[in-house]
Design an enzyme around this catalytic site. Structure first.
Site, PDB file in Angstrom:
ATOM      1  CG  ASP A   1      73.199 -27.766 -59.498  1.00  0.00           C
ATOM      2  OD1 ASP A   1      72.563 -28.796 -59.959  1.00  0.00           O
ATOM      3  OD2 ASP A   1      74.538 -27.644 -59.434  1.00  0.00           O
TER       4      ASP A   1
ATOM      5  CG  ASP B   1      78.751 -25.673 -59.467  1.00  0.00           C
ATOM      6  OD1 ASP B   1      78.483 -25.805 -60.669  1.00  0.00           O
ATOM      7  OD2 ASP B   1      78.520 -26.602 -58.549  1.00  0.00           O
TER       8      ASP B   1
ATOM      9  CG  ASP C   1      77.202 -23.483 -64.331  1.00  0.00           C
ATOM     10  OD1 ASP C   1      76.845 -23.965 -65.443  1.00  0.00           O
ATOM     11  OD2 ASP C   1      77.430 -23.947 -63.460  1.00  0.00           O
TER      12      ASP C   1
END
Length: 535
Positions: A86, A387, A391
């Site tokens: 990310d 997070d 996900d």
């Protein structure tokens, strides 16, 4: 490896039992011969040594900020070939602050007063005050009361509240909740959040989110002279401003609102609320890269590991940050969510096999899962960060699921194999290096333990072939004493060896390469012939 050892040991014991009988041994002597071969071929100290090496590796990773939940994951970390990371909070500091507020009247400069000092600070057009008011209403964060407690909430929303406070818009969490009539939480697919709030005796819709999504749902624009229809020229102008901010690595949010007619009911569906909006302006925020990330990116690149960025942010913003930290130096492609959805599996495979590092922008949690599956199908060992609750499937499917310890949800941490206590990409690079070191040390003490197998087996073969005329120099109990007593301690010492020079300059090992390979076995045999106990 355990199955290989078992098959070799049992196979040797069963195969050589007739040899002993044929050489004239009694049944008891032949059985002792077969048992001796079996014991000599089984490295009894291997299990505690490997377990301790992995446990030590897990402890050292924990000290560096990486909590590994499964011992075997240490070995997998060492063979990681692709990292899907990310952007926000991993490559960047996740410390948002507003740099610019754009409205059709012009731009507002940065706040000059400390957040929390109402009435002072940002100078700019009157429309910026409307942006601040809408951003404060469509918000779930809470600012601290002059150090009484820490700010609570998403860093983006905290930055928006600080912006509002600098304009003198004071809207505490209790007041917001009292006036709120409906909440449509942030949707990672729509990239929008909307609230319906009581305002001046009526109801107002307040929306914030991805600039292109808000713009697509807006039909009017707010100027210094009130509202007017949003024209094609306005859309082009807003798009140019968005691209300019994003190209500088700034995160861009659009702020919009709509006053509902008197007597209107509270919208029950977000489709009814998020329509015919009036664009108030854009907010550009800076989330600086972590200073240690460029060096970590360089390390994983030297190790032959590619880094893909999978983020919900704008593609230009994500690409600018990625280039700033060193991702895509040898070629980068930006793929937005809509483009990814239109790709066939073959197209995605070709993209991921091209060798370029890819920025997947405006990505959904489903996209993360699809990317992880595609990389694994190509034979890559994938580490995937995440997070959010959504996900979790991707974290579970990846070879190494990496959850954020600070900003991550409980669901993400449960689904992941490794949890970063500092949410820092550099910790992933350190964990990969630790995994490689542990794997190297495992091979070292496997070489040490297996090297003495030939000298231990040879006396039993001589005893059998001589028909018992040459007595056994080692009994079964003596071999066990050697394996457990004298070999285990040096092997444990090898498990604590520091990393070899150039460890992170090697290419990742193949996905299906085992700990024991033919070259390693030949090395054991040569070492045993030379009388050396070490490989």
């Amino acid at each position: 490896m355990a199955w290989l050892i078992a098959l070799v040991a049992l196979g040797a014991g069963i195969a050589f039992l007739p040899v002993g009988l044929a050489a004239g041994l009694t049944l008891a002597a032949a059985a002792s011969f077969a048992i001796g071969l079996l014991v000599a071929n089984v490295p009894e100290g291997l299990l505690p040594t490997i377990t301790l090496a992995l446990a030590v590796g897990v402890r050292e990773m924990a000290q560096r900020g990486a909590l590994v939940k499964r011992l075997s994951a240490v070995e997998t970390l060492g063979s990681t070939s692709v990292i899907c990371t990310d952007k926000t909070g991993t490559l960047t500091q996740n410390r948002m602050h507003v740099t610019t507020v754009w409205t059709p009247e012009g731009e507002a400069g940065p706040a000059m007063a400390a957040p929390g000092e109402p009435g002072a600070g940002m100078a700019g057009p009157d429309g910026a005050v409307l942006v601040a008011r809408v951003a404060a209403a469509c918000n779930n964060a809470e600012l601290s009361d002059r150090g009484a407690h820490k700010d609570a909430g998403d860093p983006t929303e905290i930055a928006l509240l600080e912006l509002a406070a600098s304009y003198g818009v004071d809207l505490p969490a209790a007041a917001r909740e009292a006036g709120r009539r409906q909440l449509f939480r942030f949707d990672p697919r729509l990239k929008l959040m909307t609230t319906v709030d009581a305002q001046d005796g009526g109801l107002a819709v307040n929306t914030k989110g991805a600039a292109e999504e808000v713009l697509a749902r807006s039909t009017r624009i707010h100027t210094g002279h009130g509202e007017r229809p949003l024209t094609g020229a306005d859309r082009a102008r807003v798009a140019d401003v968005m691209s300019d901010y994003a190209g500088r690595g700034l995160r861009v949010l659009a702020i919009a609102h709509r006053d509902l007619p008197a007597g209107s009911a509270v919208p029950a569906r977000r489709e009814d609320a998020e329509c015919e909006l009036c664009l108030a302006g854009l907010v550009a925020m800076l989330d600086p890269p972590r200073p240690e990330v460029p060096a970590a990116i360089e390390r994983v690149h030297r190790a032959g590991i590619r880094v893909h960025v999978v983020t919900g942010d704008n593609g230009l913003t994500a690409a600018a940050i990625a280039r700033r930290v060193g991702i895509g130096a040898d070629g980068m492609r930006v793929v937005n969510g809509a483009e990814l959805d239109q790709m066939t599996e073959r197209d995605l495979d070709d993209l991921l096999a091209s060798g370029e590092e890819v920025v997947f922008a405006r990505s959904s949690p489903e996209a993360k899962l699809r990317i992880a599956d595609a990389l694994r199908a190509l034979g890559q060992v994938v580490a995937m960060t995440g997070d959010g609750v959504n996900d979790a499937p991707a974290l579970r499917r990846a070879d190494i699921g990496v959850a954020m310890g600070r900003s991550g949800t409980d669901v993400a941490r449960e689904a992941a194999t490794m949890v970063l206590t500092d949410d820092d990409f550099a910790t992933i690079a350190a964990a990969v290096e630790a995994g490689r070191r542990v794997y190297d040390n495992v091979r070292k003490f496997i070489s040490y333990i297996f090297t003495h197998a030939v000298p231990e087996v040879l006396p039993f073969l001589v005893f059998a072939l001589a028909g018992g005329a040459i007595p056994l120099p080692l009994t079964v109990m003596q071999i066990l004493a050697i394996d457990l007593g004298t070999d285990t301690l040096p092997a444990l010492a090898l498990s604590r060896e520091p990393a070899e020079p150039g460890l992170m300059d090697r290419r990742p090992r193949p996905r299906r390469q085992g700990v024991i390979i033919r070259r390693l076995l030949l090395r054991h045999y040569r070492a045993s012939r030379q009388g050396s106990p070490a490989a």
